[in-house]
Design a protein around this motif. Structure first.
Motif, mmCIF file in Angstrom:
data_model
loop_
_atom_site.group_PDB
_atom_site.id
_atom_site.type_symbol
_atom_site.label_atom_id
_atom_site.label_comp_id
_atom_site.label_asym_id
_atom_site.label_seq_id
_atom_site.Cartn_x
_atom_site.Cartn_y
_atom_site.Cartn_z
ATOM 1 N N ILE A 257 0.882 -1.271 0.068
ATOM 2 C CA ILE A 257 0.030 -0.032 0.186
ATOM 3 C C ILE A 257 0.879 1.255 -0.062
ATOM 4 O O ILE A 257 0.897 2.007 -0.715
ATOM 5 N N MET A 258 1.978 1.118 0.952
ATOM 6 C CA MET A 258 2.732 2.430 0.931
ATOM 7 C C MET A 258 3.577 2.647 -0.652
ATOM 8 O O MET A 258 3.879 3.823 -0.705
ATOM 9 N N GLN A 259 3.720 1.451 -1.221
ATOM 10 C CA GLN A 259 4.363 1.654 -2.491
ATOM 11 C C GLN A 259 3.350 2.237 -3.519
ATOM 12 O O GLN A 259 3.928 3.085 -4.548
ATOM 13 N N ARG A 260 1.863 2.112 -3.440
ATOM 14 C CA ARG A 260 0.954 2.814 -4.234
ATOM 15 C C ARG A 260 0.577 4.014 -3.866
ATOM 16 O O ARG A 260 -0.071 4.930 -4.821
ATOM 17 N N GLU A 261 0.596 4.516 -2.635
ATOM 18 C CA GLU A 261 -0.195 5.588 -2.107
ATOM 19 C C GLU A 261 0.351 6.242 -1.022
ATOM 20 O O GLU A 261 1.198 5.456 -0.042
ATOM 21 N N ASP A 262 0.118 7.617 -0.768
ATOM 22 C CA ASP A 262 0.506 8.412 0.299
ATOM 23 C C ASP A 262 -0.509 7.973 1.439
ATOM 24 O O ASP A 262 -1.603 8.280 1.273
ATOM 25 N N ILE A 263 0.000 7.358 2.558
ATOM 26 C CA ILE A 263 -0.704 7.087 3.763
ATOM 27 C C ILE A 263 -0.427 7.855 4.954
ATOM 28 O O ILE A 263 0.561 8.526 5.170
ATOM 29 N N PHE A 264 -1.210 7.941 5.995
ATOM 30 C CA PHE A 264 -1.095 8.576 7.138
ATOM 31 C C PHE A 264 -0.737 7.398 7.989
ATOM 32 O O PHE A 264 -1.593 6.782 8.468
ATOM 33 N N LEU A 265 0.718 6.969 8.360
ATOM 34 C CA LEU A 265 1.192 6.219 9.275
ATOM 35 C C LEU A 265 1.631 6.746 10.733
ATOM 36 O O LEU A 265 2.575 7.872 10.748
ATOM 37 N N VAL A 266 1.224 6.348 11.873
ATOM 38 C CA VAL A 266 1.461 6.591 12.985
ATOM 39 C C VAL A 266 2.122 5.641 13.977
ATOM 40 O O VAL A 266 1.481 4.329 13.999
ATOM 41 N N ASP A 267 3.198 5.917 14.350
ATOM 42 C CA ASP A 267 3.912 4.981 15.548
ATOM 43 C C ASP A 267 3.321 5.374 16.838
ATOM 44 O O ASP A 267 3.286 6.536 17.408
ATOM 45 N N VAL A 268 2.681 4.614 17.693
ATOM 46 C CA VAL A 268 2.210 4.756 18.951
ATOM 47 C C VAL A 268 2.842 4.173 20.055
ATOM 48 O O VAL A 268 2.473 4.039 21.223
ATOM 49 N N HIS A 269 4.001 3.470 19.943
ATOM 50 C CA HIS A 269 4.753 2.770 20.773
ATOM 51 C C HIS A 269 5.356 3.436 21.672
ATOM 52 O O HIS A 269 6.163 4.490 21.412
ATOM 53 N N ILE A 270 5.310 3.182 22.977
ATOM 54 C CA ILE A 270 6.143 4.051 24.018
ATOM 55 C C ILE A 270 7.119 2.838 24.874
ATOM 56 O O ILE A 270 6.432 1.717 25.010
ATOM 57 N N PRO A 271 8.159 3.146 25.051
ATOM 58 C CA PRO A 271 9.106 4.551 24.937
ATOM 59 C C PRO A 271 9.078 4.351 23.317
ATOM 60 O O PRO A 271 9.074 3.370 22.574
ATOM 61 N N GLU A 272 9.726 5.562 22.715
ATOM 62 C CA GLU A 272 9.534 5.860 21.128
ATOM 63 C C GLU A 272 10.853 4.911 20.927
ATOM 64 O O GLU A 272 11.702 4.431 21.591
ATOM 65 N N GLN A 273 10.648 4.420 19.731
ATOM 66 C CA GLN A 273 11.378 3.461 19.146
ATOM 67 C C GLN A 273 11.618 3.694 17.616
ATOM 68 O O GLN A 273 11.369 4.694 17.064
ATOM 69 N N HIS B 15 11.496 4.389 13.836
ATOM 70 C CA HIS B 15 10.148 4.488 13.105
ATOM 71 C C HIS B 15 10.293 3.700 11.596
ATOM 72 O O HIS B 15 11.534 3.755 11.095
ATOM 73 N N ILE B 16 9.415 3.050 11.311
ATOM 74 C CA ILE B 16 9.115 2.679 10.006
ATOM 75 C C ILE B 16 9.324 3.721 8.853
ATOM 76 O O ILE B 16 8.770 4.908 9.168
ATOM 77 N N LYS B 17 10.166 3.429 8.154
ATOM 78 C CA LYS B 17 10.319 4.709 6.974
ATOM 79 C C LYS B 17 9.026 4.850 6.192
ATOM 80 O O LYS B 17 8.360 4.185 5.969
ATOM 81 N N GLY B 18 8.651 6.368 6.428
ATOM 82 C CA GLY B 18 7.381 6.800 5.868
ATOM 83 C C GLY B 18 6.149 7.111 7.070
ATOM 84 O O GLY B 18 5.246 7.602 6.728
ATOM 85 N N THR B 19 6.894 6.934 8.165
ATOM 86 C CA THR B 19 5.949 7.512 9.384
ATOM 87 C C THR B 19 5.756 8.746 9.128
ATOM 88 O O THR B 19 6.538 9.400 9.219
ATOM 89 N N ASP B 20 4.684 9.356 9.492
ATOM 90 C CA ASP B 20 4.380 10.559 9.620
ATOM 91 C C ASP B 20 4.184 11.178 10.727
ATOM 92 O O ASP B 20 4.411 12.428 11.102
ATOM 93 N N LEU B 21 4.012 10.466 11.873
ATOM 94 C CA LEU B 21 3.673 10.977 13.243
ATOM 95 C C LEU B 21 4.156 9.815 14.261
ATOM 96 O O LEU B 21 3.915 8.595 14.284
ATOM 97 N N PHE B 22 4.485 10.453 15.354
ATOM 98 C CA PHE B 22 4.866 9.793 16.694
ATOM 99 C C PHE B 22 3.832 10.213 17.796
ATOM 100 O O PHE B 22 3.788 11.460 17.953
ATOM 101 N N ILE B 23 2.789 9.378 18.118
ATOM 102 C CA ILE B 23 2.130 9.889 19.269
ATOM 103 C C ILE B 23 1.858 8.618 20.306
ATOM 104 O O ILE B 23 1.588 7.564 19.783
ATOM 105 N N PRO B 24 2.355 9.083 21.443
ATOM 106 C CA PRO B 24 1.957 7.667 22.278
ATOM 107 C C PRO B 24 0.621 7.258 22.434
ATOM 108 O O PRO B 24 -0.332 8.005 22.425
ATOM 109 N N TYR B 25 0.707 5.709 22.425
ATOM 110 C CA TYR B 25 -0.662 5.206 22.401
ATOM 111 C C TYR B 25 -1.818 5.699 23.464
ATOM 112 O O TYR B 25 -2.934 5.628 23.138
#
Length: 125
Positions: A36-52, A54-64
């Motif tokens: 999906i990331m290869q085909r389109e621009d998506i909104f990808l959010v890392d929610v893990h704490i502590p911060e780790q 990030h997957i390439k292409g992550t838009d935002l980090f928000i603690p879960y």
């Protein structure tokens, strides 16, 4: 009578073990997310704490557990697809619940989280 109680207990335990994901959440595996990331621009959010890392292409980090604090950084359109991940999956599920309570309806969680992404050999930032 004791046997009946054991049977009922077993049935209840078995039913609990077959817990399914909530109907507001779509699970997606690492390969599907990568495609999906290869085909389109998506909104990808890392929610893990502590911060780790990030997957390439992550838009935002928000603690879960702080989704509401960051709602001004989320898409205004509540139908926008939001893809979530944490290290292994559970924090993504919790974040999805919070997002659903805020009115978001197109939620995806990476099954196995960043660990599955790494195992599949995909890139991090």
């Amino acid at each position: 009578m004791k046997k009946l109680y054991l049977i009922i207990t077993f049935i209840l335990l078995a039913a609990g073990c077959t817990f399914q994901k909530p109907d507001y959440l779509n699970m997606i595996n690492a390969t599907e997310l990568n495609q999906i990331m290869q085909r389109e621009d998506i909104f990808l959010v890392d929610v893990h704490i502590p911060e780790q890392p990030h997957i390439k292409g992550t838009d935002l980090f928000i603690p879960y557990n702080e989704i509401e604090k960051y709602k001004d950084r989320l898409p205004k359109d509540k139908n926008t697809a939001i893809y979530l991940y944490c290290k292994g999956g559970p924090m993504g599920n919790a974040a999805a619940r919070s997002l659903h309570e805020l009115g978001y309806r197109n939620l995806f969680n990476l099954e196995g989280g960043a660990e599955a992404w790494k195992k599949a050999g995909f890139a991090f930032q």
